[in-house]
Design an enzyme around this catalytic site. Structure first.
Site, PDB file in Angstrom:
ATOM      1  N   GLU A 322       0.837  -1.207   0.000  1.00 52.70           N
ATOM      2  CA  GLU A 322       0.000   0.000   0.000  1.00 52.70           C
ATOM      3  C   GLU A 322       0.874   1.259   0.000  1.00 52.70           C
ATOM      4  O   GLU A 322       0.420   2.337  -0.372  1.00 52.70           O
ATOM      5  CB  GLU A 322      -0.941   0.019   1.205  1.00 52.70           C
ATOM      6  CG  GLU A 322      -2.048   1.050   1.072  1.00 52.70           C
ATOM      7  CD  GLU A 322      -3.131   0.914   2.128  1.00 52.70           C
ATOM      8  OE1 GLU A 322      -2.848   1.162   3.329  1.00 52.70           O
ATOM      9  OE2 GLU A 322      -4.263   0.559   1.770  1.00 52.70           O
ATOM     10  N   HIS A 351       6.846 -27.201   2.050  1.00 54.80           N
ATOM     11  CA  HIS A 351       5.985 -28.294   1.603  1.00 54.80           C
ATOM     12  C   HIS A 351       4.836 -27.758   0.760  1.00 54.80           C
ATOM     13  O   HIS A 351       3.842 -28.445   0.558  1.00 54.80           O
ATOM     14  CB  HIS A 351       5.455 -29.054   2.827  1.00 54.80           C
ATOM     15  CG  HIS A 351       6.544 -29.602   3.679  1.00 54.80           C
ATOM     16  ND1 HIS A 351       7.039 -30.880   3.573  1.00 54.80           N
ATOM     17  CD2 HIS A 351       7.304 -28.997   4.642  1.00 54.80           C
ATOM     18  CE1 HIS A 351       8.037 -31.054   4.433  1.00 54.80           C
ATOM     19  NE2 HIS A 351       8.217 -29.924   5.097  1.00 54.80           N
ATOM     20  N   LYS A 455     -13.880   1.520  -3.280  1.00 54.84           N
ATOM     21  CA  LYS A 455     -14.948   1.898  -2.331  1.00 54.84           C
ATOM     22  C   LYS A 455     -16.083   2.600  -3.086  1.00 54.84           C
ATOM     23  O   LYS A 455     -17.259   2.360  -2.860  1.00 54.84           O
ATOM     24  CB  LYS A 455     -14.386   2.830  -1.262  1.00 54.84           C
ATOM     25  CG  LYS A 455     -13.391   2.188  -0.320  1.00 54.84           C
ATOM     26  CD  LYS A 455     -12.860   3.225   0.677  1.00 54.84           C
ATOM     27  CE  LYS A 455     -11.783   2.625   1.561  1.00 54.84           C
ATOM     28  NZ  LYS A 455     -11.189   3.624   2.485  1.00 54.84           N
TER      29      LYS A 455
HETATM   30  O1  LIG Z   1      -8.498   2.993  10.074  1.00 56.74           O
HETATM   31  P1  LIG Z   1      -9.478   3.288   8.974  1.00 56.74           P
HETATM   32  O2  LIG Z   1      -9.630   4.742   8.689  1.00 56.74           O
HETATM   33  O3  LIG Z   1     -10.791   2.581   9.195  1.00 56.74           O
HETATM   34  O4  LIG Z   1      -8.857   2.681   7.618  1.00 56.74           O
HETATM   35  C1  LIG Z   1      -8.642   1.310   7.506  1.00 56.74           C
HETATM   36  C2  LIG Z   1      -7.888   1.097   6.191  1.00 56.74           C
HETATM   37  O5  LIG Z   1      -8.700   1.680   5.163  1.00 56.74           O
HETATM   38  C3  LIG Z   1      -8.144   1.801   3.882  1.00 56.74           C
HETATM   39  O6  LIG Z   1      -8.129   0.555   3.286  1.00 56.74           O
HETATM   40  C4  LIG Z   1      -6.729   2.353   3.854  1.00 56.74           C
HETATM   41  O7  LIG Z   1      -6.188   2.157   2.571  1.00 56.74           O
HETATM   42  C5  LIG Z   1      -5.852   1.644   4.872  1.00 56.74           C
HETATM   43  O8  LIG Z   1      -4.580   2.271   4.884  1.00 56.74           O
HETATM   44  C6  LIG Z   1      -6.505   1.744   6.232  1.00 56.74           C
HETATM   45  O9  LIG Z   1      -5.682   1.100   7.184  1.00 56.74           O
END
Ligand SMILES: O=P(O)(O)OC[C@H]1O[C@H](O)[C@H](O)[C@@H](O)[C@@H]1O
Length: 529
Positions: A322, A351, A455
Site C-alpha cells: 500500500e 511443503h 470503495k
Molecule cells: O483505520 P481506517 O480509517 O478505518 O482505515 C482502515 C484502512 O482503510 C483503507 O483501506 C486504507 O487504505 C488503509 O490504509 C486503512 O488502514
C-alpha cells in the site's frame, strides 16, 4: 561462488547490532561489487529527506500531512511540544486503562470483570494488532483478543460463537482512523446487535480508537462509550501499530507495550544512521532496489521460520504494497510501482511452494526471518543429539543453500527471540525500509489513492441494488437482468444487475426469488412475499 568465497562475502557484509542481537545478512543477494558504491549518493539523499520527515516536513504532499510514526517512539523528536505531550499522555492513558480493566475497576455494567476483548477494524486498524497479538500472545494472557476484520456476516458469526456467552465479559474496541470505513461500521453494528440480543447495552462495553471529530468519535461521544483514544492525521493506518491502534489491544491482552515501544525506538536509532553499512533499513532498501531493479520486477517472499511470525507477511503486504504500489511517482510520472509480498512460515512453506522457488520462474527474492531461540526451556531430542528446533534451523539454512545453488537470491534477518522488543524492532525496521525505498524510487509512501476507486464502485453497486429491489417490488413480475437494467435506464449495467441479484437471491434478507434458466444469465428474478 564456492563456500569459502560465500563465507567471506557473508562476513564482509554482515550487519550485527550487539545490543539488540539484530542481524542482517545480504550476502546471498547477487549485487555487483560496485552496486553499493553506485547507490551511495542516492541513499545519502534519502537519509537527508528522511531526517526532514522526522523533523516534521510535509512528507505526504498529496494529503498535505506530516509523517510522524517515528515520533510515537521518540516524542521528543516531534516538531511541537503539544504533539510530544499528546503521545506521552496517550500511552499513559492506555497503560492506566488496561490496568483498570485487569484490576476490575473498569468492568461490565453488572460488575463482572472483562475477560475478553473484541477488536473491530480493518487494514491498518486490524493487521498490526492481529500480528502483535499472535506473535506475542500466550494462553495465560489476562484478556484474549478476538477480531472482526471484515464485513463477512459468517465470519462475524464464527467469532461471536467463539466468544459465546462470554459477550457479557467482553470489551469491544472499535478502531478506525477515518471513523468512516464501512466494513468497520458494519462490524460495530453487528457487535452492537449481538450485545443487544444478549440484553447488554453496547456503549457500556465499547471503546473507540479514532481521529478526533470523526463519525466514530461522534458516535462514541454521543452514546457515552467507556473511553476514546486518539489517532492523529500524521500517523498512517499502515504505520499505526505503535500508536493506540496497536498499543491499546496489546495492553489489554497483557503484553509488554513498553518493550514494543523500546524495541521500535532502538531500531529507529539504528536506521537513523547515515553510514549505510551500519544502517539495516538502508541495506534492506538497497537490496530491494537491486532485486527489483527499482521497479518491482521481483516479488518478495517473506519466510519467517517461526510460527509466532506467521502473520508478519500479511502485515507487510499492507505496509509495503500500500506504500510502494503507486501509479504515479512524486513528479507525476506514470510508473506503476510496487513490490509484491507473499509467504507464510518455514519450514511449512517448504511443503507448499518452495518447489517453484527452487526450480520454477525466478521472479522473487526471499526474506528469511531467523529466530535463534527455539522455545522457553530445553527441547527433547527427536533423534540422538537433535531437537525439533535444530531441524527448523537446519531447514532454514538448507533452503537458503538450495535456493542459492540455483541462483535464487535471499536476505536473512536474525533476531535472538520473539519478544515485545524484537517485534517492535521488526516493525520499525520495515517501516523505515519502506520509507527509504520509496525515496530511492521517488514515491510518496504515505497516501493510498488507489483504495478509493473500489470503495466508490461498491457504493454504486449498493445504490443500484436498492433501485433493482424497488423496481421488482413495483412491478411484481419476474424479470431478467437485461429487462431490469433496461427498465432502470442502465442497459449497460446488466451484468452488475445479474451479479447483484445472484447474491441477493442466495440470502433471505431482501426476499428475492430466482427462477433459474439456461443460460443462467437468462434467469428471472422477483420479489417474493
Ligand atoms: O483505520 P481506517 O480509517 O478505518 O482505515 C482502515 C484502512 O482503510 C483503507 O483501506 C486504507 O487504505 C488503509 O490504509 C486503512 O488502514
Amino acid at each position: 561462488m564456492d563456500n569459502t568465497a560465500l563465507w567471506n562475502r557473508y562476513q564482509s557484509h554482515l550487519f550485527h547490532d550487539p545490543e539488540s542481537g539484530l542481524m542482517l545478512d545480504i550476502s546471498r543477494m547477487n549485487f555487483a561489487d560496485g552496486f553499493l558504491a553506485s547507490m551511495e549518493p542516492t541513499i545519502q539523499k534519502a537519509f537527508a529527506e528522511m531526517a526532514e520527515l522526522e523533523g516534521g516536513a510535509i512528507a505526504n504532499p498529496d494529503e498535505g500531512r506530516m509523517v510522524g510514526h517515528y515520533w510515537l517512539r521518540s516524542p521528543d523528536l516531534s516538531p511541537a511540544d503539544e504533539i510530544a505531550a499528546e503521545i506521552g499522555e496517550t500511552v499513559q492513558r492506555i497503560r492506566e486503562f488496561a490496568a483498570a480493566v485487569h484490576g476490575g475497576s473498569i468492568a461490565a455494567p453488572d460488575g463482572r470483570p472483562f475477560r475478553k476483548f473484541l477488536v473491530v477494524g480493518i487494514g491498518g486498524s486490524a493487521l498490526g494488532p492481529q500480528f502483535v497479538a499472535d506473535a506475542l500472545g500466550d494462553a495465560d494472557n489476562p484478556l484474549p483478543p478476538y477480531f472482526f476484520d471484515n464485513t463477512d456476516p459468517d465470519g462475524m458469526d464464527r467469532v461471536l460463537a467463539q466468544i459465546g456467552p462470554g459477550l457479557a465479559e467482553t470489551l469491544t474496541v472499535v478502531i478506525s482512523k477515518s471513523g468512516g470505513t464501512k466494513e468497520t461500521r458494519n462490524g460495530m453494528l453487528e457487535a452492537e446487535a449481538a450485545y443487544r440480543r444478549a440484553g447488554l447495552y453496547f456503549p457500556r462495553y465499547a471503546v473507540a480508537v479514532t481521529g478526533e471529530g470523526s463519525e466514530l468519535d461522534r458516535v462514541a461521544t454521543q452514546s457515552g462509550w467507556i473511553a476514546r483514544f486518539p489517532m492523529w492525521d500524521w500517523v498512517g493506518g499502515r504505520t499505526s501499530v505503535t500508536s493506540a491502534v496497536g498499543l491499546l489491544p496489546a495492553a489489554l491482552q497483557g503484553l509488554d507495550i513498553a518493550g514494543m515501544i523500546e524495541g521500535a525506538r532502538l531500531c529507529d536509532q539504528l536506521t537513523r544512521r547515515t553510514e549505510t553499512a551500519r544502517n539495516p533499513a538502508a541495506l534492506l532498501a538497497l537490496m530491494w532496489h537491486h532485486a527489483t531493479g527499482g521497479k518491482g520486477s521481483r516479488d518478495m517472499v517473506v519466510l519467517p521460520y517461526k510460527d509466532r511470525l506467521l502473520l508478519f507477511s500479511r502485515y507487510l503486504q499492507q505496509l509495503i504494497m500500500e506504500s510502494i504500489g503507486k501509479e504515479l511517482d512524486r513528479d507525476g510520472n506514470v510508473v506503476c510501482q510496487g513490490i509484491s509480498v507473499y509467504g507464510n512460515k518455514g519450514s511449512t512453506d517448504q511443503h507448499a511452494y518452495v518447489q517453484q522457488l527452487r526450480e520454477g520462474v525466478n521472479n522473487f527474492f526471499v526474506t528469511f526471518i531467523e529466530v535463534l531461540r527455539d522455545r522457553r526451556g530445553a527441547s527433547l531430542p527427536v533423534e540422538p543429539g537433535v531437537t525439533s528446533g535444530d531441524y527448523l534451523a537446519g531447514f532454514l539454512q538448507g533452503t537458503r543453500t538450495a535456493l542459492g545453488e540455483k541462483g535464487r537470491e535471499s536476505l536473512t534477518i536474525t533476531i535472538p527471540e520473539v519478544s515485545p522488543r524484537t517485534v517492535g524492532m521488526l516493525i520499525a525496521l520495515f517501516e523505515r525500509t519502506v520509507g527509504l525505498y520509496a525515496l530511492l524510487v521517488n514515491i510518496n509512501a504515505y497516501h493510498q489513492p488507489g483504495v478509493e476507486a473500489g470503495k466508490k464502485a461498491a457504493g454504486t453497486v449498493l445504490a443500484l441494488q436498492a433501485d433493482i429491489i424497488t423496481h421488482l417490488r413495483g412491478t411484481g413480475s419476474s424479470l431478467t437482468a437485461d429487462e431490469i437494467a433496461a427498465a432502470l435506464g442502465c442497459p449497460d449495467a446488466a451484468e452488475t444487475v445479474f451479479r447483484t441479484l445472484l447474491h441477493a437471491a442466495a440470502n433471505p434478507d431482501h426476499g428475492i426469488g430466482m427462477e433459474q434458466a439456461k443460460p443462467l444469465t437468462a434467469s428471472r428474478f422477483s420479489v417474493q412475499g
